[in-house]
Every structure is written in structure tokens, then in C-alpha cells.
Write a protein that holds these residues in place. Structure first.
Motif, short mmCIF file in Angstrom:
data_model
loop_
_atom_site.label_atom_id
_atom_site.label_comp_id
_atom_site.label_asym_id
_atom_site.label_seq_id
_atom_site.Cartn_x
_atom_site.Cartn_y
_atom_site.Cartn_z
N UNK A 170 0.85 -1.20 0.00
CA UNK A 170 0.00 0.00 0.00
C UNK A 170 0.89 1.24 0.00
N UNK A 171 0.65 2.16 -0.91
CA UNK A 171 1.55 3.31 -1.08
C UNK A 171 1.75 4.14 0.19
N UNK A 172 0.70 4.33 0.97
CA UNK A 172 0.87 5.17 2.16
C UNK A 172 1.71 4.45 3.20
N UNK A 173 1.65 3.11 3.24
CA UNK A 173 2.49 2.36 4.17
C UNK A 173 3.95 2.40 3.72
N UNK A 174 4.17 2.36 2.42
CA UNK A 174 5.53 2.48 1.91
C UNK A 174 6.10 3.86 2.24
N UNK A 175 5.27 4.88 2.16
CA UNK A 175 5.72 6.23 2.52
C UNK A 175 6.05 6.31 4.01
N UNK A 176 5.23 5.68 4.84
CA UNK A 176 5.48 5.68 6.28
C UNK A 176 6.82 4.99 6.56
N UNK A 177 7.08 3.87 5.88
CA UNK A 177 8.34 3.16 6.05
C UNK A 177 9.51 4.00 5.55
N UNK A 178 9.31 4.66 4.44
CA UNK A 178 10.34 5.53 3.87
C UNK A 178 10.71 6.64 4.85
N UNK A 179 9.72 7.28 5.44
CA UNK A 179 9.97 8.36 6.40
C UNK A 179 10.64 7.83 7.66
N UNK A 180 10.26 6.65 8.10
CA UNK A 180 10.88 6.05 9.28
C UNK A 180 12.36 5.79 9.02
N UNK A 181 12.69 5.27 7.83
CA UNK A 181 14.08 5.01 7.48
C UNK A 181 14.87 6.31 7.39
N UNK A 182 14.26 7.34 6.86
CA UNK A 182 14.91 8.65 6.79
C UNK A 182 15.19 9.19 8.19
N UNK A 183 14.23 9.05 9.08
CA UNK A 183 14.39 9.53 10.45
C UNK A 183 15.55 8.81 11.13
#
Length: 94
Positions: free
Chosen positions: A24-37
């Protein structure tokens, strides 16, 4: 679990994968932001800002996926959908 508990990106990825929600795209974005953090302290500040801006732009292109799910998405309160969708790839998947 204390309310301030924040899972690692690995924990989040495993959780989403187990639920069949990793695509799901929004979950991928959440994971992306977590990795960035998690990588923020080891990144050049300018590069970090550029990556966050890219992630924001991508998130805005998703549209209004949150419509009707405001409480879950913005309030952090999960409420199961009235319509239960089968897990992708399951025998009941359309």
C-alpha cells in the motif's frame, strides 16, 4: 507497550509484510519516512532535507487516501473497516 514506543523501520516492515500491507503506497511512505528519520544523524543536513522534500512530494501525489479514515491516519486510532478485504494473494482475493 508504552504509548511513546516507536518501532524501528525493520519492525515496521515486518509488521506490514505480515499483514499483507507492504504494497500500500501510504504504508511504503510511512516506512520511507521512518528510514529517513533513522538515518538523519548520519546524513548531510542538506541531503536529508532534499530527501524529506522528495518524500513529501510523493506523498502529496497519492491523493486523498485518508478520506473517511481520518481518525486512523491522523489520530493513530485503528478502527477496522466495515468492509473486510482479503489479504492480497489469499484464496479470497479478487
Amino acid at each position: 507497550m508504552p504509548p511513546e514506543f516507536q518501532p524501528s523501520s525493520d519492525d515496521l516492515a515486518r509488521y506490514l509484510e505480515q499483514r499483507g500491507e507492504l504494497t500500500k503506497p501510504w504504508n511504503l511512505q510511512m516506512l520511507r519516512l521512518k528510514k529517513l528519520k533513522e538515518a538523519k544523524d548520519s546524513m548531510d543536513p542538506q541531503l536529508y532535507l532534499e530527501k524529506v522534500q522528495e518524500a513529501h512530494a510523493d506523498l502529496m501525489r497519492l491523493g486523498q487516501f485518508w478520506k473517511g479514515r481520518e481518525q486512523e491516519v491522523f489520530g493513530g486510532t485503528y478502527q477496522p473497516a466495515e468492509l473486510i478485504e482479503p489479504l492480497p494473494g489469499s484464496p479470497d482475493d479478487r
